[in-house]
Design a protein around this motif. Structure first.
Motif, PDB file in Angstrom:
ATOM      1  N   PHE A 101      27.246  43.999  30.836  1.00 56.60           N
ATOM      2  CA  PHE A 101      28.677  43.798  31.839  1.00 56.60           C
ATOM      3  C   PHE A 101      28.436  44.273  33.029  1.00 56.60           C
ATOM      4  O   PHE A 101      28.328  45.489  33.272  1.00 56.60           O
ATOM      5  N   ARG A 102      28.089  43.338  34.130  1.00 58.14           N
ATOM      6  CA  ARG A 102      28.178  43.853  35.321  1.00 58.14           C
ATOM      7  C   ARG A 102      29.293  44.022  36.407  1.00 58.14           C
ATOM      8  O   ARG A 102      29.421  45.026  36.991  1.00 58.14           O
ATOM      9  N   LEU A 103      29.874  43.154  36.397  1.00 58.40           N
ATOM     10  CA  LEU A 103      31.127  42.972  36.942  1.00 58.40           C
ATOM     11  C   LEU A 103      32.545  42.587  36.266  1.00 58.40           C
ATOM     12  O   LEU A 103      32.123  41.636  35.323  1.00 58.40           O
ATOM     13  N   PRO A 104      33.736  42.599  36.610  1.00 57.81           N
ATOM     14  CA  PRO A 104      34.752  42.150  35.803  1.00 57.81           C
ATOM     15  C   PRO A 104      35.035  40.733  36.007  1.00 57.81           C
ATOM     16  O   PRO A 104      34.623  40.055  37.325  1.00 57.81           O
ATOM     17  N   VAL A 105      35.655  39.801  35.277  1.00 63.13           N
ATOM     18  CA  VAL A 105      36.029  38.749  35.214  1.00 63.13           C
ATOM     19  C   VAL A 105      37.417  38.643  34.986  1.00 63.13           C
ATOM     20  O   VAL A 105      38.108  39.244  34.481  1.00 63.13           O
ATOM     21  N   TYR A 106      38.249  37.984  36.154  1.00 66.49           N
ATOM     22  CA  TYR A 106      39.945  38.059  36.154  1.00 66.49           C
ATOM     23  C   TYR A 106      40.123  36.575  35.901  1.00 66.49           C
ATOM     24  O   TYR A 106      39.609  35.494  35.693  1.00 66.49           O
ATOM     25  N   ILE A 107      41.454  36.703  35.114  1.00 71.23           N
ATOM     26  CA  ILE A 107      42.082  35.480  34.776  1.00 71.23           C
ATOM     27  C   ILE A 107      42.086  34.429  36.006  1.00 71.23           C
ATOM     28  O   ILE A 107      42.416  34.857  36.879  1.00 71.23           O
ATOM     29  N   GLY A 108      41.559  33.424  35.526  1.00 76.29           N
ATOM     30  CA  GLY A 108      41.713  32.241  36.913  1.00 76.29           C
ATOM     31  C   GLY A 108      40.378  32.191  37.488  1.00 76.29           C
ATOM     32  O   GLY A 108      40.078  31.000  38.215  1.00 76.29           O
ATOM     33  N   ASP A 109      39.532  33.049  37.273  1.00 75.18           N
ATOM     34  CA  ASP A 109      37.964  32.949  37.767  1.00 75.18           C
ATOM     35  C   ASP A 109      37.352  31.737  37.355  1.00 75.18           C
ATOM     36  O   ASP A 109      37.614  31.425  36.187  1.00 75.18           O
ATOM     37  N   LYS A 110      36.661  31.111  38.000  1.00 71.87           N
ATOM     38  CA  LYS A 110      35.604  29.959  37.637  1.00 71.87           C
ATOM     39  C   LYS A 110      34.366  30.537  37.193  1.00 71.87           C
ATOM     40  O   LYS A 110      33.907  31.388  38.159  1.00 71.87           O
ATOM     41  N   VAL A 111      34.145  30.532  35.857  1.00 72.51           N
ATOM     42  CA  VAL A 111      32.746  31.214  35.394  1.00 72.51           C
ATOM     43  C   VAL A 111      32.006  29.973  35.071  1.00 72.51           C
ATOM     44  O   VAL A 111      32.260  29.125  34.112  1.00 72.51           O
ATOM     45  N   THR A 112      30.779  30.370  35.459  1.00 70.41           N
ATOM     46  CA  THR A 112      29.487  29.384  34.807  1.00 70.41           C
ATOM     47  C   THR A 112      28.668  30.230  34.131  1.00 70.41           C
ATOM     48  O   THR A 112      28.057  31.413  34.423  1.00 70.41           O
ATOM     49  N   GLY A 113      28.543  29.604  32.982  1.00 75.23           N
ATOM     50  CA  GLY A 113      27.690  30.566  31.694  1.00 75.23           C
ATOM     51  C   GLY A 113      26.328  29.618  31.741  1.00 75.23           C
ATOM     52  O   GLY A 113      26.315  28.306  32.107  1.00 75.23           O
ATOM     53  N   GLU A 114      25.271  30.277  31.754  1.00 73.44           N
ATOM     54  CA  GLU A 114      23.701  29.471  31.592  1.00 73.44           C
ATOM     55  C   GLU A 114      22.914  30.179  30.819  1.00 73.44           C
ATOM     56  O   GLU A 114      22.914  31.505  30.510  1.00 73.44           O
ATOM     57  N   VAL A 115      22.173  29.222  29.779  1.00 76.86           N
ATOM     58  CA  VAL A 115      21.022  30.122  29.190  1.00 76.86           C
ATOM     59  C   VAL A 115      19.915  29.192  29.566  1.00 76.86           C
ATOM     60  O   VAL A 115      19.765  28.046  29.795  1.00 76.86           O
ATOM     61  N   CYS A 135      26.096  34.937  33.379  1.00 78.42           N
ATOM     62  CA  CYS A 135      27.476  34.405  33.614  1.00 78.42           C
ATOM     63  C   CYS A 135      27.462  34.819  35.293  1.00 78.42           C
ATOM     64  O   CYS A 135      27.430  35.717  35.371  1.00 78.42           O
ATOM     65  N   PHE A 136      28.119  33.791  35.948  1.00 80.96           N
ATOM     66  CA  PHE A 136      28.396  33.968  37.279  1.00 80.96           C
ATOM     67  C   PHE A 136      29.839  33.628  37.642  1.00 80.96           C
ATOM     68  O   PHE A 136      30.311  32.813  37.070  1.00 80.96           O
ATOM     69  N   ARG A 137      30.515  34.321  38.563  1.00 82.57           N
ATOM     70  CA  ARG A 137      31.507  34.116  38.941  1.00 82.57           C
ATOM     71  C   ARG A 137      31.687  33.222  40.340  1.00 82.57           C
ATOM     72  O   ARG A 137      30.896  33.719  41.274  1.00 82.57           O
ATOM     73  N   ASN A 138      32.395  32.184  40.352  1.00 82.61           N
ATOM     74  CA  ASN A 138      32.393  31.392  41.382  1.00 82.61           C
ATOM     75  C   ASN A 138      31.007  31.080  41.851  1.00 82.61           C
ATOM     76  O   ASN A 138      30.606  30.865  43.046  1.00 82.61           O
ATOM     77  N   ASP A 139      29.994  30.845  41.053  1.00 86.73           N
ATOM     78  CA  ASP A 139      28.778  30.308  40.973  1.00 86.73           C
ATOM     79  C   ASP A 139      27.836  31.156  41.613  1.00 86.73           C
ATOM     80  O   ASP A 139      26.630  30.783  41.977  1.00 86.73           O
ATOM     81  N   GLU A 140      28.102  32.511  42.045  1.00 83.84           N
ATOM     82  CA  GLU A 140      27.193  33.209  42.793  1.00 83.84           C
ATOM     83  C   GLU A 140      27.171  34.758  42.383  1.00 83.84           C
ATOM     84  O   GLU A 140      26.075  35.335  42.788  1.00 83.84           O
ATOM     85  N   ILE A 141      28.388  35.374  42.000  1.00 84.26           N
ATOM     86  CA  ILE A 141      28.437  36.698  41.584  1.00 84.26           C
ATOM     87  C   ILE A 141      28.002  36.827  40.195  1.00 84.26           C
ATOM     88  O   ILE A 141      28.853  36.512  39.310  1.00 84.26           O
TER      89      ILE A 141
END
Length: 164
Positions: A101-115, A135-141
């Motif tokens: 777990f690198r950084l938090p995810v907040y309610i309403g964040d757009k998260v992209t999961g990839e395998v 997993c990336f928050r807003n496609d970049e973080i």
């Protein structure tokens, strides 16, 4: 031992492919899904897991603890990985997962999961696939990464609609 027992069981695919033009999973391939986690998602997850940490429900407490707002449970975010696998490979068995777990995810964040498939081995007409997970928050973080292992009944990738 567990993997051997799973490989010896006959599992029929749950769905058939509707197209004769089948995409085959290869090393290096990446599958993605997007999701926005809602307050309702966090509430339902909390009910199922009995994880009632106030950081998920109290904005003031979360801010006082140094976060921007209420947090989405990390394991709820990580649930994107088996969802991606099972939606593309009906009948897949998710065997293991490591998580960072690198950084938090907040309610309403757009998260992209990839395998990403990093190793594929065929054993007894099934496929053991090692996957890099992110997993990336807003496609970049980058907020979450790790590795997973799954047993797939086929390497045929079933197409699923994108969830934006």
């Amino acid at each position: 031992m567990f993997i051997r027992s799973l490989l010896s069981v006959n599992v029929l695919p749950l769905r058939c492919f509707s197209s004769s033009a089948l995409n085959i999973l290869k090393t290096g391939d990446i599958l993605r899904q997007r999701r926005v986690f809602s307050n309702e998602d966090v509430l339902q997850y909390s009910k199922v897991t009995h994880d009632s940490n106030p950081l998920h429900f109290d904005s003031d407490l979360a801010r006082n603890a140094g976060f921007e707002d209420r947090l989405v449970h990390g394991m709820l975010v990580a649930a994107l990985f088996p969802q991606i696998i099972s939606s593309h490979f009906p009948g897949a068995v998710y065997v293991s997962q490591s998580l960072n777990f690198r950084l938090p995810v907040y309610i309403g964040d757009k998260v992209t999961g990839e395998v990403q498939a990093i190793c594929i081995k065929e054993i007894k007409k099934r496929y053991i696939v090692k996957l890099k997970t992110k997993c990336f928050r807003n496609d970049e973080i980058l907020v979450l990464d790790g590795e997973a292992m799954a047993i797939l009944p086929s390497l045929g990738v079933e197409q699923v609609p994108c969830l934006d």
